[in-house]
Scaffold this active site. Structure first.
Site, PDB file in Angstrom:
ATOM      1  N   SER A 188      -9.170   1.966   3.554  1.00  7.51           N
ATOM      2  CA  SER A 188      -8.565   2.853   2.838  1.00  7.51           C
ATOM      3  C   SER A 188      -7.586   2.039   1.412  1.00  7.51           C
ATOM      4  O   SER A 188      -6.895   2.725   1.273  1.00  7.51           O
ATOM      5  CB  SER A 188      -7.119   3.678   3.081  1.00  7.51           C
ATOM      6  OG  SER A 188      -6.287   3.728   4.465  1.00  7.51           O
ATOM      7  N   LYS A 207       0.942  -1.492   0.285  1.00  8.76           N
ATOM      8  CA  LYS A 207       0.316  -0.163   0.004  1.00  8.76           C
ATOM      9  C   LYS A 207       1.003   1.325  -0.502  1.00  8.76           C
ATOM     10  O   LYS A 207       1.566   0.994   0.865  1.00  8.76           O
ATOM     11  CB  LYS A 207      -0.670  -0.274   0.772  1.00  8.76           C
ATOM     12  CG  LYS A 207      -2.062   1.126   1.411  1.00  8.76           C
ATOM     13  CD  LYS A 207      -2.897   0.660   2.604  1.00  8.76           C
ATOM     14  CE  LYS A 207      -3.459   2.095   2.937  1.00  8.76           C
ATOM     15  NZ  LYS A 207      -4.431   1.415   3.727  1.00  8.76           N
ATOM     16  N   SER A 254      -9.755   0.638   7.510  1.00 14.17           N
ATOM     17  CA  SER A 254      -9.160   0.690   6.117  1.00 14.17           C
ATOM     18  C   SER A 254      -8.510  -1.308   5.763  1.00 14.17           C
ATOM     19  O   SER A 254      -8.413  -1.089   4.522  1.00 14.17           O
ATOM     20  CB  SER A 254      -8.058   1.682   6.396  1.00 14.17           C
ATOM     21  OG  SER A 254      -8.290   2.936   6.571  1.00 14.17           O
TER      22      SER A 254
END
Length: 469
Positions: free
Chosen positions: A157, A82, A181
């Site tokens: 997220s 990520k 997230s």
């Protein structure tokens, strides 16, 4: 149930339908080479390019890494990191259009730990600006699309990671969780997403600097066993002596559990599909012999308001320190409407911040008190089903956007503030065919119970596969 226009890369190649454990076993037994797995994954990434889930792709570096010795529990397995943790030599953009990211000089603490598991990094996955939103959408750039139906959000997220795993581009990807997230995109994309106990996984530096340490690192996967193997392997690198070990969980437990059920959150009632899916999971648990009963909410409206203020504090802090932390070209005026609105809301309510912090830090007491009576708590992951793109867009005016987010993300933040573990499992479907998940919480340090229960539920109700008609 109507079919959706799914986008996926599953095909008859060497990756097939395999999860990360399956790919690693082929590499370990020399049935395939790591380079072959990497080449197949790169071809799959190209196939699902329309999802816009990739922030940075480095095929040459990935192929070079794949030619080296592949050791570790996931040796030779292709993956993505990520884009809010550092990988040496790659930019870290944090999903923001407010600055030009610099190349990272060193790997982050988490990346160093994860590298010991033997994965091959293909690049970095996309996230919304600083991970503040529950959808991976931007002011000017294209959104990350849900592979089950590209008109819908992939969550956030960790939305880029979730889209890539769900679409079959890679079998496992990095995710982290500061308010849901890991679990929110896992729910949107039909994956397994376990947020660990605070302190379980090697923290990144920024995770440790927060006044309430809400962020934890982890992964999103398509199988319970991949998630279980990740946590067992992580303990070989970092073992928190204050928590009981997870060890390798390889199947269901024998104990019948006391399960408390929540249907609605402090921010409002769940929608019809979500309530029905939670009730259906409760019935399944009862049929499996667990003791199930509905319980009252363990928190009040005050918690939601305090968390919203803390959310604003994080946006304000990033906006005011961004030039020092991210680069001299960082311009808070170029942040999106959500970041700017959250920061403004904090400035307006900052006098309430000390008392809010005090209450948030005490939340752990009421959370842990639940587990003197119950072994796990079942709830929805989110208050309503996955929205279409645009519903939570940062291009909306802040008041409308915040009201929608506040109502939507009503369940997951409690675990971040209290520090307890929770897992999202794709046990249901919406009427339109999208995944619909159930959320299970446990006491601090009790990831093992969550994983044992997850194995049992996965066997009783196999997770829907995007590649099936």
């Amino acid at each position: 149930m109507p079919l959706s226009p799914r986008v996926h890369a599953f095909r008859d190649d060497i990756l097939g339908d395999l999860d990360a454990t399956g790919v690693a076993e082929l590499v370990a037994t020399k049935q395939i080479k790591p380079r072959e797995a990497t080449e197949a994954a790169l071809a799959r990434v190209e196939t699902v390019a329309a999802l816009d889930a990739v922030e940075h792709l480095d095929a040459d570096r990935a192929l070079d890494a794949a030619d080296r010795d592949a050791s570790g529990v996931f040796g030779g397995v292709p993956t993505f990191v990520k884009d809010n943790v550092d990988v040496a030599g790659w930019p870290t953009g944090n999903g923001s259009e407010a600055y030009t990211p610099r190349l990272a000089r060193t790997d982050s603490d988490f990346v160093r730990m994860w590298s010991a598991q033997g994965l091959t990094y293909l690049g970095k996955s996309r996230l919304p600006e600083f991970g503040f939103s529950a959808t991976t959408e931007f002011m000017t750039r294209p959104p990350v699309r849900n592979p089950w139906n590209p008109a819908y959000s992939s969550g956030a997220s960790s939305g880029g990671s979730a889209a890539l795993v769900a679409a079959g581009a890679v079998p496992i990807a990095h995710a982290n969780d500061g308010g849901g997230s890991i679990r929110i995109p896992a729910a949107a994309c039909g994956l397994v997403g376990l947020k660990p106990t605070r302190g379980r996984i090697t923290p990144d530096h920024l995770d440790e600097t927060m006044p309430v340490k809400v962020v934890t690192q982890g992964v999103v996967t398509r199988s319970v066993r991949d998630t279980a193997r990740f946590f067992a392997a992580a303990e070989q690198t970092y073992r928190n002596p204050l928590l009981p070990p997870v060890r390798l969980v390889e199947g269901p437990g024998s104990a019948r559990l006391r399960v408390g059920v929540l249907y609605d959150s402090v921010t409002g009632p769940s929608d019809r599909d979500t309530h029905a899916a939670t009730a259906d999971t409760a019935e399944l648990l009862a049929a499996l012999g667990h003791r199930v009963e509905e319980i009252p909410l363990p928190i009040t409206q005050q918690f939601a308001d305090d968390f919203a203020l803390y959310w604003g504090f994080l946006a304000w802090y990033l906006s005011t320190t961004g030039r020092r932390a991210l680069g001299v070209d960082f311009d808070p005026a170029r942040t999106d409407n959500l970041t700017q609105g959250l920061a403004a809301a904090f400035r307006k309510g900052f006098r309430r911040f000390p008392s809010a912090l005090y209450r948030l830090r005490r939340t752990q007491r009421s959370y842990r008190a639940l587990f003197t009576t119950y072994d796990v708590v079942l709830s929805p992951v989110l208050a309503h089903t996955t929205p279409k793109l645009g519903y939570l867009s940062p291009t909306l005016d802040f008041d409308r956007l915040f009201a929608r987010l506040y109502a939507y993300v009503g369940f997951t933040p409690l675990n971040n503030v209290a520090g307890g573990p929770a897992i999202s499992l794709p046990l249901g479907r919406t009427r339109s065919g999208l995944p619909l998940a159930s959320h299970f919480s446990a006491d601090h340090g009790d990831e093992r119970t969550l994983l044992e229960l997850a194995y049992e539920l996965e066997a009783a109700r196999p997770f829907a596969r995007i590649q099936d008609a």
